[in-house]
Design a protein around this motif. Sequence first.
Motif, short mmCIF file in Angstrom:
data_model
loop_
_atom_site.label_atom_id
_atom_site.label_comp_id
_atom_site.label_asym_id
_atom_site.label_seq_id
_atom_site.Cartn_x
_atom_site.Cartn_y
_atom_site.Cartn_z
N ASP A 159 16.49 -39.46 14.39
CA ASP A 159 17.83 -39.10 13.92
C ASP A 159 17.78 -38.46 12.53
O ASP A 159 18.57 -37.57 12.21
CB ASP A 159 18.76 -40.31 13.93
CG ASP A 159 18.30 -41.43 13.02
OD1 ASP A 159 17.09 -41.50 12.72
OD2 ASP A 159 19.15 -42.24 12.60
N ARG A 188 16.52 -34.80 12.81
CA ARG A 188 17.53 -33.88 13.35
C ARG A 188 18.60 -33.52 12.32
O ARG A 188 19.36 -32.57 12.50
CB ARG A 188 18.21 -34.50 14.58
CG ARG A 188 17.32 -34.61 15.79
CD ARG A 188 18.08 -35.18 16.98
NE ARG A 188 17.22 -35.31 18.15
CZ ARG A 188 16.95 -34.32 19.00
NH1 ARG A 188 17.51 -33.14 18.82
NH2 ARG A 188 16.17 -34.51 20.04
N GLN A 189 18.68 -34.28 11.23
CA GLN A 189 19.73 -34.06 10.24
C GLN A 189 19.31 -33.03 9.21
O GLN A 189 18.26 -33.13 8.59
CB GLN A 189 20.05 -35.38 9.53
CG GLN A 189 21.12 -35.28 8.46
CD GLN A 189 22.46 -34.86 9.02
OE1 GLN A 189 22.86 -35.31 10.09
NE2 GLN A 189 23.15 -33.98 8.31
N ARG A 241 16.88 -42.78 8.23
CA ARG A 241 18.12 -42.34 7.62
C ARG A 241 18.88 -43.54 7.10
O ARG A 241 19.24 -44.45 7.83
CB ARG A 241 18.95 -41.58 8.64
CG ARG A 241 20.13 -40.85 8.03
CD ARG A 241 20.87 -40.03 9.07
NE ARG A 241 21.99 -39.31 8.48
CZ ARG A 241 22.88 -38.63 9.18
NH1 ARG A 241 22.78 -38.57 10.51
NH2 ARG A 241 23.88 -38.02 8.57
N TRP A 246 24.54 -40.76 4.51
CA TRP A 246 24.92 -39.39 4.83
C TRP A 246 24.19 -38.35 3.97
O TRP A 246 24.08 -37.19 4.33
CB TRP A 246 26.42 -39.21 4.68
CG TRP A 246 26.93 -39.32 3.28
CD1 TRP A 246 27.37 -40.46 2.67
CD2 TRP A 246 27.03 -38.28 2.31
NE1 TRP A 246 27.74 -40.18 1.37
CE2 TRP A 246 27.55 -38.84 1.13
CE3 TRP A 246 26.75 -36.91 2.33
CZ2 TRP A 246 27.78 -38.10 -0.01
CZ3 TRP A 246 26.97 -36.17 1.18
CH2 TRP A 246 27.48 -36.76 0.02
N GLY A 289 18.41 -36.25 4.82
CA GLY A 289 18.22 -35.13 5.74
C GLY A 289 16.85 -34.51 5.59
O GLY A 289 16.00 -34.99 4.83
#
Length: 221
Positions: A113, A116-117, A176, A179, A182
């Motif tokens: 995850d 992918r960010q 992760r 927010w 990444g």
Amino acid sequence: MAVVVAWVGVGVAALVWTRSWMRWLRLRRRPVLRCDQLDSVKDGSPVTVGGSTAPDSGAVGPWSRTPCVWHGETVRRGHRDGSGYVDWRTDVERGEGDRGIRHGGVRVEVAEDLARQGLFALRAPMIARSYQDNGRERDGLKRPYSVTEDVVRPATAMIVTGTLLIEADGTRRLVRGGWADGTAEGDPAEVRGRFSAYRRRVLIVGLVLTGVAATLTALLF
């Protein structure tokens, strides 16, 4: 209508700039290190890590034939019932290969995850889309289908911001934690400069839109 569009553009630019600034405030507190410089970093610490994806092994994505060291694919098919309603079912969903970065002989795993960010606007994340097809299969039923393929490209310099986890066997993994985390292609030395340049561009666009919106507002009212 032009006035509304201009002021909406101002609002979007302000939102993007604010989000970029908040992300930068979070990231600038973290150490920026290479994979082989993590010995002193404690388990659970937020960090920015630089390295390169695995060397080219000759593997390619099954759909796009793109050179890769990791690929994921999802195939979904629509099945119609008697009333014509399409029920989508996932027939294939898998990811396989090497999803790590390395430097100086040290490898760090990157959670899917997080990989992918994206970290920067208009820059591909570690796992990037390589193939997308939506259409109908060439069978008697002409069932609708959707195919997506994502890959990690080989021997690519990568920036990863996340939380470092150290497993019992000594494996280091980046996950992760919020927010602001990444991934992006590039070198960690350019993290600060890239965020500064990005904020400047957004600010210039916002100021131009503000001038246009203010001028149009004055002319109309």
